[in-house]
Design an enzyme around this catalytic site. Sequence first.
Site, mmCIF file in Angstrom:
data_model
loop_
_atom_site.group_PDB
_atom_site.id
_atom_site.type_symbol
_atom_site.label_atom_id
_atom_site.label_comp_id
_atom_site.label_asym_id
_atom_site.label_seq_id
_atom_site.Cartn_x
_atom_site.Cartn_y
_atom_site.Cartn_z
ATOM 1 N N ASP A 1 -0.015 29.131 4.669
ATOM 2 C CA ASP A 1 -0.103 27.677 4.878
ATOM 3 C C ASP A 1 -0.409 27.035 3.523
ATOM 4 O O ASP A 1 -1.513 26.556 3.277
ATOM 5 C CB ASP A 1 -1.227 27.400 5.897
ATOM 6 C CG ASP A 1 -1.378 25.924 6.199
ATOM 7 O OD1 ASP A 1 -0.541 25.118 5.762
ATOM 8 O OD2 ASP A 1 -2.370 25.571 6.883
ATOM 9 N N CYS B 1 3.447 21.622 5.194
ATOM 10 C CA CYS B 1 3.393 20.152 5.310
ATOM 11 C C CYS B 1 4.485 19.519 4.457
ATOM 12 O O CYS B 1 4.464 18.299 4.260
ATOM 13 C CB CYS B 1 2.011 19.637 4.913
ATOM 14 S SG CYS B 1 1.540 20.111 3.247
ATOM 15 N N CYS C 1 0.852 -1.200 0.000
ATOM 16 C CA CYS C 1 0.000 0.000 0.000
ATOM 17 C C CYS C 1 0.888 1.249 0.000
ATOM 18 O O CYS C 1 1.901 1.303 0.703
ATOM 19 C CB CYS C 1 -0.883 -0.012 1.243
ATOM 20 S SG CYS C 1 -1.854 1.478 1.450
ATOM 21 N N GLU D 1 -8.062 32.339 -0.389
ATOM 22 C CA GLU D 1 -8.171 30.900 -0.633
ATOM 23 C C GLU D 1 -8.619 30.682 -2.080
ATOM 24 O O GLU D 1 -9.542 31.336 -2.564
ATOM 25 C CB GLU D 1 -9.185 30.296 0.357
ATOM 26 C CG GLU D 1 -9.706 28.920 0.034
ATOM 27 C CD GLU D 1 -8.623 27.822 -0.044
ATOM 28 O OE1 GLU D 1 -7.696 27.827 0.774
ATOM 29 O OE2 GLU D 1 -8.734 26.979 -0.953
ATOM 30 N N CYS E 1 -7.735 -0.239 7.502
ATOM 31 C CA CYS E 1 -6.622 0.715 7.477
ATOM 32 C C CYS E 1 -6.336 1.152 8.908
ATOM 33 O O CYS E 1 -7.158 1.839 9.519
ATOM 34 C CB CYS E 1 -6.994 1.918 6.608
ATOM 35 S SG CYS E 1 -5.782 3.234 6.729
ATOM 36 N N GLN F 1 -7.620 19.786 7.807
ATOM 37 C CA GLN F 1 -6.484 19.007 8.322
ATOM 38 C C GLN F 1 -6.943 17.632 8.802
ATOM 39 O O GLN F 1 -8.082 17.491 9.255
ATOM 40 C CB GLN F 1 -5.825 19.753 9.486
ATOM 41 C CG GLN F 1 -5.392 21.173 9.153
ATOM 42 C CD GLN F 1 -4.015 21.243 8.537
ATOM 43 O OE1 GLN F 1 -3.320 20.241 8.397
ATOM 44 N NE2 GLN F 1 -3.611 22.439 8.124
HETATM 45 C C1 LIG Z 1 -2.476 23.137 3.399
HETATM 46 S S1 LIG Z 1 -4.055 23.775 3.047
HETATM 47 C C2 LIG Z 1 -4.234 24.913 4.382
HETATM 48 C C3 LIG Z 1 -5.626 25.394 4.651
HETATM 49 C C4 LIG Z 1 -5.858 26.020 6.002
HETATM 50 N N1 LIG Z 1 -4.847 26.987 6.346
HETATM 51 C C5 LIG Z 1 -5.969 24.955 7.061
HETATM 52 O O1 LIG Z 1 -5.004 24.733 7.799
HETATM 53 O O2 LIG Z 1 -7.026 24.324 7.162
HETATM 54 C C6 LIG Z 1 -3.756 24.729 1.632
HETATM 55 C C7 LIG Z 1 -4.958 25.458 1.080
HETATM 56 O O3 LIG Z 1 -4.520 26.240 -0.024
HETATM 57 C C8 LIG Z 1 -5.496 26.183 -1.060
HETATM 58 N N2 LIG Z 1 -4.740 26.482 -2.283
HETATM 59 C C9 LIG Z 1 -3.953 25.672 -3.033
HETATM 60 N N3 LIG Z 1 -3.315 26.377 -3.988
HETATM 61 C C10 LIG Z 1 -3.701 27.671 -3.838
HETATM 62 C C11 LIG Z 1 -3.379 28.893 -4.498
HETATM 63 N N4 LIG Z 1 -2.503 28.919 -5.488
HETATM 64 N N5 LIG Z 1 -3.958 30.024 -4.072
HETATM 65 C C12 LIG Z 1 -4.844 30.008 -3.053
HETATM 66 N N6 LIG Z 1 -5.178 28.899 -2.363
HETATM 67 C C13 LIG Z 1 -4.623 27.745 -2.760
HETATM 68 C C14 LIG Z 1 -6.092 24.804 -0.966
HETATM 69 O O4 LIG Z 1 -7.397 24.795 -1.518
HETATM 70 C C15 LIG Z 1 -6.092 24.592 0.556
HETATM 71 O O5 LIG Z 1 -7.303 25.018 1.123
#
Ligand SMILES: C[S@@+](CC[C@H](N)C(=O)[O-])C[C@H]1O[C@@H](n2cnc3c(N)ncnc32)[C@H](O)[C@@H]1O
Length: 404
Positions: free
Chosen positions: A332, A359, A87, A284, A166, A237
């Site tokens: 983030d 991450c 897996c 976002e 799982c 998350q």
């Molecule tokens: C790692 S997540 C973090 C979300 C939030 N901070 C949390 O901890 O729940 C990354 C986020 O970035 C958004 N995302 C990805 N690429 C992006 C971009 N180029 N511009 C804006 N948002 C984006 C994704 O949809 C996602 O919601």
Amino acid sequence: MKRRREQARRGPEGAALEVTVERILPGGVGLAHAEGRTVLVGLSAPGDRLRVRVERERGKTLLASLVEVLEPSPARVEPPCPYFGRCGGCDFQQLSYGAQLEAKAEIIRDCLRRVGRLDPPAEIRVTPSPAEWRYRSRARWQHDARRGALGYYERGSHRVCDVAECPVAAPAVQSRLTHLRESLRAGTLPEDLHEFEAVEGDGGVALRPPLAPADDAEQQRVIGGERYRFDAGCFFQINHALLEPLVRAGLGDAAGGRALDLYCGVGLFTLPLARRFAQVTGVEGHPAAATYAWRNLTEAGLTNATVETSAVGDWLTARAGALPPVDFLLLDPPRTGAEPEALSAIISLRPARVSYVSCDPATLARDLHALTAEGGYRIASLEAFDMFPQTHHVETVVHLASAN
Ligand SMILES: C[S@@+](CC[C@H](N)C(=O)[O-])C[C@H]1O[C@@H](n2cnc3c(N)ncnc32)[C@H](O)[C@@H]1O
């Protein structure tokens, strides 16, 4: 001798080697050396003596798979999952939990040094997950109707590994998988649905695409006193037990006038920021997540925050030179890191403080290089959270302050 000459003509693929694993590298693979070459071997533990098979040659590096453990490392444990190795979901079950945490600190250190060209902090603390197993409140399952398989992709392939149990899935998520598998056995799982996303909240598990009316229900979770609504289609998350400390670390002691929350998702950091800053803007790119962020703010009565639905790079570039001064900027981004134009815009904007939640240690280190070398920031603090036990993934929070 003749065999060696033939092997050299054919290339090293298929060759058997005996190696000792020195340490775990970013990406979760073990580093070893043999016959003057670097050998990378997955599913290994530092100190393992292994027989490996060379699968591929990449430049001067040999990519190998584990054939036999000749002498196990003290860090090695028996992986409890029957699918482990096949897996593609977990790649650290062979390590004791303490060794997993050490390997993650080493991965962050390695990325900071080699990718970011930065001096890592003397000590990197990785906060353990309260649950080492059954922590995942989100899962993505693949369905191969022709083979009657439902589960995760196999390691390094797009073949579906048929998974009944799982051990990292939260109990309610496992239970939804079990129900889906019952539909598969009963022949009622639509053949044209190839992928399912499940997310757990206080009201159960939402599934996308939905198969039953309850699957479509949005979910919610209360974290640090804030209520967040979301559904299976938008990011939330996966390790909810660590979210309160993660949010606390992301914000630190920040408070003041104006804050930006870039890549804000459904507003995990936007809501607590709005309690501490006079004015907050979340950005976002995913429209459904941005709509949830709006709703979550509105339901919390937080009228001092707004959410913009846009790619962060585009949004910042369109406002170059026109944004008012920012006291605190939190970003983030997804695993790919911040877009290059987003980094340039952050550097021009010069927020007094930056908090980077990541991450992926490699893209974090790449972006930190830009923010420190070109942006004049220095690392004020760094801490990590084991959001993903049994895998090499790790969440890192870095606070940056102006170097001047
Ligand atoms: C790692 S997540 C973090 C979300 C939030 N901070 C949390 O901890 O729940 C990354 C986020 O970035 C958004 N995302 C990805 N690429 C992006 C971009 N180029 N511009 C804006 N948002 C984006 C994704 O949809 C996602 O919601």
